[in-house]
Write a protein that holds these residues in place. Structure first.
Motif, short mmCIF file in Angstrom:
data_model
loop_
_atom_site.label_atom_id
_atom_site.label_comp_id
_atom_site.label_asym_id
_atom_site.label_seq_id
_atom_site.Cartn_x
_atom_site.Cartn_y
_atom_site.Cartn_z
N SER A 231 0.85 -1.19 0.00
CA SER A 231 0.00 0.00 0.00
C SER A 231 0.88 1.23 0.00
N VAL A 232 0.37 2.22 -0.69
CA VAL A 232 1.09 3.50 -0.75
C VAL A 232 0.23 4.56 -0.06
N PHE A 233 0.83 5.31 0.82
CA PHE A 233 0.13 6.41 1.50
C PHE A 233 0.82 7.71 1.11
N GLY A 269 -5.81 19.71 2.59
CA GLY A 269 -4.95 18.60 2.21
C GLY A 269 -5.79 17.41 1.80
N ARG A 270 -5.12 16.46 1.19
CA ARG A 270 -5.84 15.26 0.77
C ARG A 270 -4.92 14.06 0.94
N ALA A 271 -5.44 13.05 1.63
CA ALA A 271 -4.64 11.83 1.84
C ALA A 271 -5.13 10.77 0.87
N LEU A 272 -4.18 10.08 0.27
CA LEU A 272 -4.52 9.03 -0.68
C LEU A 272 -3.88 7.72 -0.21
N LEU A 390 8.66 14.18 16.01
CA LEU A 390 8.16 12.84 15.69
C LEU A 390 6.69 12.88 15.25
N LEU A 391 6.04 14.01 15.49
CA LEU A 391 4.66 14.14 15.01
C LEU A 391 4.61 14.89 13.68
N ALA A 392 5.79 15.07 13.09
CA ALA A 392 5.84 15.76 11.80
C ALA A 392 5.07 14.94 10.76
N GLY A 393 4.21 15.60 10.05
CA GLY A 393 3.43 14.90 9.03
C GLY A 393 2.26 14.15 9.58
N VAL A 394 2.02 14.24 10.87
CA VAL A 394 0.90 13.53 11.50
C VAL A 394 -0.15 14.53 11.89
N GLU A 395 -1.40 14.21 11.58
CA GLU A 395 -2.52 15.10 11.94
C GLU A 395 -3.31 14.44 13.06
N PRO A 396 -3.02 14.74 14.31
CA PRO A 396 -3.71 14.04 15.41
C PRO A 396 -5.14 14.54 15.63
N GLY A 397 -5.56 15.56 14.86
CA GLY A 397 -6.89 16.12 15.08
C GLY A 397 -8.00 15.09 14.89
N VAL A 448 -5.34 3.10 14.03
CA VAL A 448 -4.86 2.20 12.97
C VAL A 448 -5.62 2.40 11.67
N LEU A 449 -6.79 3.06 11.76
CA LEU A 449 -7.58 3.26 10.55
C LEU A 449 -7.22 4.55 9.83
N THR A 450 -6.40 5.32 10.44
CA THR A 450 -6.05 6.60 9.82
C THR A 450 -4.76 6.47 9.03
N VAL A 451 -4.62 7.43 8.11
CA VAL A 451 -3.40 7.44 7.30
C VAL A 451 -2.20 7.85 8.13
#
Lengths: 591, 289
Positions: A231-233, A269-272, A390-397, A448-451
């Motif tokens: 899988s590619v994220f 933004g858009r996650a694929l 370490l939370l770079a690129g992570v959207e905890p919202g 685990v369900l999030t990108v």
């Protein structure tokens, strides 16, 4: 003297409109005659002539003066207050975002220009620092302005991330006690947090928000079932005011596997997430055809470390956690503690025996005597994330956690994520051991369900597993981030230039680095820090609790726009008086 | 003060001349058109029935055997009406002030000759005015009255003159001081005055702005008397030349009308010094001597 909004100078083109209007305008000054009936006979001819009337030159001059003053006021000129006496420090942001260029001028060039103006005003000793992930001293304390000018002129921005203030202060302290500096100017395009009120720091904001499209995250993980592809994220961001449809191309080992136009709404933004059936590649690249102000973040890279790491798995199996682990590299997972040494111990809802040493990932698990579970707590408030790399690129919202374990944790660690004061992700670094504690079972959360999950796990594993010698590299690495190497490794950089890295590799460019050692070859993916893609928030308009403690002083710059605006309005009033005066005179006579 | 003392002294030497002798009251220095009782012998005429026997010159009858009647002229005073245009257009170029000073000078000349002088400012019609009286007291009253005249109103020469004539005043010398620039015309008003046997002198006062306007560039032309629709015009040399041609034609028309109706007409640019205007220009036209 400098202009804080130089784009406004383009408005001077309006002067042409004023001049044309001056010649074309049909308003004329009143003129009284005794025999209007005689003049009426020649009115028609006069009308034709009025297409190009010439009115009082004073009116034109006053109109142009008003226009000039008002445009200059919008351009917001400012001068640096004279007499920058005492010891002076000028810090220029040299991070990647300073390469954002609008109108052919980069933010870094603007910063150099303003630093030179500061130099002109400086009266005492000064030092110059270029601030990025690895800050560097451009000029030690000196009174030689010429030397400082030369250093500024020859300096170039880097592609590294932002500097931490601690590093800057340390560098500054190497030049003398901080208290000895009377003024510290920080020329940067991003907010500065946690500077403290006691320091004479004056932040000078640069540049406008960039029209930027970016790839902020890119990861690949194998599917849990062996041989079922991967899988590619990828996450793309649109920081512009307009929607965009750039072409996203994903390549695996140099061969394109995906190329499509993706729709990005303005400021979103858009996650694929894509599945690909092929064999797991060693390297992958995501590229966005953006054509924006900042091209460096239009590509992101990913590489799998080829060499296996030994992982001891304790407790319940979790396919998501396993998948994330496999996405971070080649891991040989075993459940037998007697197998020998392990690079990582993963405990999922189990207790790690105290005699086991090594780096440990605890997921709702204990490790006496350092981590003890005390009980479960229901979580009702949304998790809060700390500002941590370490939370770079992570959207905890979008993260939700139903319950979590309360635990006794070793002091001195870092809380990455918390909810209602309860640490949800906690890191503790010991002398020869690193421990990451996740306080909740992954089944109790939507993580685990999030990108974000593979990215977060990649980051956490990157922290837990320091790079090993001989080409074992992390999949995620930032420009300017030193990579320790125990043995001499031959490094081929993205430009194809090969060199011996020595004890550590410090990548200066984003891209794929090939590391060749006697143990084999591997790739290192180096990317831009995601924070460099985001347009900086305005320095003079902090808002919200996230900006608490933001220092945004600009006292060194004395703005002149108020005076210019006043002058412009005065010129308009004068023009109006001059224009109406003949009518008033007539009215007075009539009265 | 409209006229200074020195100027008044110079006026002492002048006398207002009237070509057509009007009727008047006895006592002035102007000869009445009809014979009458007076000390001044004028002529003889053949006796005709009805003549007063008392005036038959019997000595002539003795010598010539003809009955001749002695004719005497009686000297009469002359009512002089000074009609001053005070409309707003007279403000341009100082025409009104010039007209008031000229009126004061002419009034002084009249009063000096024991004539009755009155002053009537007008715009669209004659309102009020200073009734004609003679005597030194009238001099001061006239001067004071003229000093109080203020500009204003729209010119209507026909209406004003017609109205003045209709008031059945005693005919006399009427001096009209005006720029005579009016689209409504002047012919009807002047004809009424002539019909009422006024002797009319027109002194047309024109400012340099009227005669030779200077180029002003783009202007919004407005009538000084708020008559007509204002309009914009490029007032350049070409436009001014065209205007001057039209003005010349207008003035010629006025001059011809005056000539045809035996009206004394004199055009006075207000840039002419008042002394020159009175001693030279009016003198040449025998209005004063």
């Amino acid at each position: 003297m400098t202009f804080l909004s130089p784009w406004a100078l383009y408005l001077f083109a309006l002067a042409a409109v004023v001049v044309v209007a001056y010649f074309l305008r049909r308003r004329a000054e009143p003129y009284r005659v005794s025999a209007l009936f005689l003049w009426q006979e020649i009115e028609a001819r006069g009308r034709r002539a009025l297409l190009f009337v010439r009115r009082s030159l004073w009116l034109l001059l006053l109109q142009l003066a008003a226009l000039t003053l008002l445009i200059l006021a919008i351009a917001n000129p400012a001068y640096y207050s004279a007499g920058l006496s005492g010891r002076l420090a000028i810090i220029i942001d040299g991070s990647a975002s300073m390469q954002v260029s609008r109108g052919g001028v980069s933010r870094y060039e603007l910063a150099v220009e303003r630093a030179l103006e500061l130099l002109d005003s400086a009266a005492g000793e000064l030092t110059l620092i270029q601030a990025q992930r690895r800050p560097r001293l451009l000029v030690p304390l000196t009174q030689e302005k010429r030397r400082a000018r030369e250093a500024l002129g020859s300096s170039r921005p880097t592609l590294e991330g932002d500097a931490s203030l601690e590093q800057i202060w340390q560098l500054l302290q190497s030049q003398g006690p901080l208290a000895d500096f009377s003024r510290i100017f920080y020329l940067t395009d991003h907010p500065v947090r946690g500077a403290g009120e006691s320091l004479p720091l004056e932040v000078i904001g640069l540049g406008e928000p960039a029209a930027n499209l970016a790839l902020s995250a890119f990861a690949i993980r194998p599917e849990p079932e062996p041989g079922s592809g991967y899988s590619v994220f990828v996450r793309a961001e649109n920081y512009t005011d307009e929607p965009a449809e750039p072409v996203l191309t994903i390549s695996a080992d140099g061969a394109p596997i995906f190329s499509e136009r993706i729709a990005l709404a303005a400021h979103s933004g858009r996650a694929l997430a894509l599945s690909h059936p092929g064999p797991l590649p060693r390297t992958a690249t995501a590229a966005l055809e953006a054509g924006d102000d900042f091209p460096w973040d239009d590509r992101r890279y990913f590489a799998f470390p080829p060499l296996e790491r030994r992982v001891l798995w304790l407790g319940r199996d979790d396919r998501f956690l396993r998948g994330a682990l496999l996405a971070a590299g080649e891991f040989a997972i075993t459940r037998d503690p007697g197998d020998g040494e392990f690079d990582l111990i993963v405990a999922n809802g189990a207790e790690v025996p105290a005699d086991l040493k090594g780096n440990i990932l605890l997921v709702n698990a204990s490790y006496p005597p350092l981590v003890q579970l005390l009980g479960l707590e229901e979580i009702s408030s949304p998790p809060r994330a700390a500002a941590h790399p370490l939370l770079a690129g992570v959207e905890p919202g979008s993260l939700a956690v139903a319950r979590a374990a309360r635990a006794s944790l070793p002091s001195g660690g870092e809380v990455l994520l918390s909810a209602a004061g309860l640490p949800l992700i906690y890191l503790k670094r010991l002398e020869a051991q690193r421990i990451c504690f996740i306080a909740f079972d992954l089944r109790w959360s939507n993580l685990v369900l999030t990108v974000d999950f593979p990215i977060l796990m990649k980051n956490l594993l990157g922290w837990l597993l320091p790079p090993l010698a001989g080409g074992e590299a992390l999949a995620y690495h930032e420009v300017g981030e030193p990579l320790p190497l125990e043995t001499a490794v031959e490094v081929t950089d993205p430009r194809g230039k090969t060199s011996r890295a020595g004890e550590a590799l410090i990548p200066e460019l984003p891209g794929l680095y090939r590391l060749d050692s006697p143990r084999g070859s591997s790739y290192l993916a180096v990317n831009l820090a995601p924070a460099e893609s985001e347009p900086g928030e305005p320095l003079d308009a902090p808002s919200g609790s996230a900006l608490a403690g933001l220092t945004h002083e600009r006292s060194a710059l004395r703005p002149l726009w108020e005076y210019l605006a006043l002058g412009g309005l005065l010129a308009l009033v004068l023009e109006s008086i001059r224009h109406e005066r003949p009518s008033w005179r007539i009215a007075r006579r009539k009265g | 003060m409209l006229l200074d003392e020195q100027f008044l002294k110079r006026l002492e030497r002048l006398r207002l001349m009237v070509k057509t002798q009007p009727r008047g009251r006895p006592g002035g220095t102007h000869h009445a058109p009809r014979a009458g009782m007076s000390l001044e012998f004028t002529d003889y005429k053949e006796y005709s029935p009805g003549d007063d026997f008392r005036y038959v010159d019997w000595k002539v009858y003795g010598r010539l055997d003809r009955l001749l009647i002695k004719v005497f002229t009686r000297e009469q005073d002359l009512p002089i009406y000074l009609l001053i245009d005070k409309s707003s257009s007279m403000e341009i170029g100082g025409k009104l002030l010039y007209g008031l000073r000229l009126a004061a000078a002419l009034g002084y000349l009249g009063l000096k000759e024991l004539d009755r002088v009155g002053a009537y400012p007008f715009a669209s019609r004659v309102e009020g005015g200073l009734p004609p009286h003679s005597g030194p007291r009238q001099i001061f009253q006239l001067f004071r009255y003229l000093e109080g005249v203020r500009p204003g109103g729209r010119t209507d020469l026909d209406g004003a003159l017609e109205g003045f004539a209709a008031q059945r005043r005693e005919p006399g010398l009427l001096v009209l001081l005006s720029d005579m620039l009016t689209p409504q015309g002047y012919e009807r008003g002047l004809s009424h005055l002539l019909y009422r046997r006024f002797t009319v002198i027109i002194l047309q006062l024109l400012a340099s702005e009227d005669l030779e306007p200077r180029p002003q560039g783009a202007v919004r032309l407005e009538d000084a008397e708020e008559g007509g629709r204002p309009f914009e015009l490029e007032m350049d040399e070409r436009a001014i030349r065209a205007y001057q041609e039209l003005l010349r034609a207008y003035l010629q028309s006025l001059e011809q009308f005056c000539l045809a109706h035996k009206i004394e007409y004199l055009r006075l640019p207000v840039t002419t010094p008042l002394e020159s205007a009175i001693f030279e220009m009016l003198g040449e036209r025998r209005v004063v001597r």
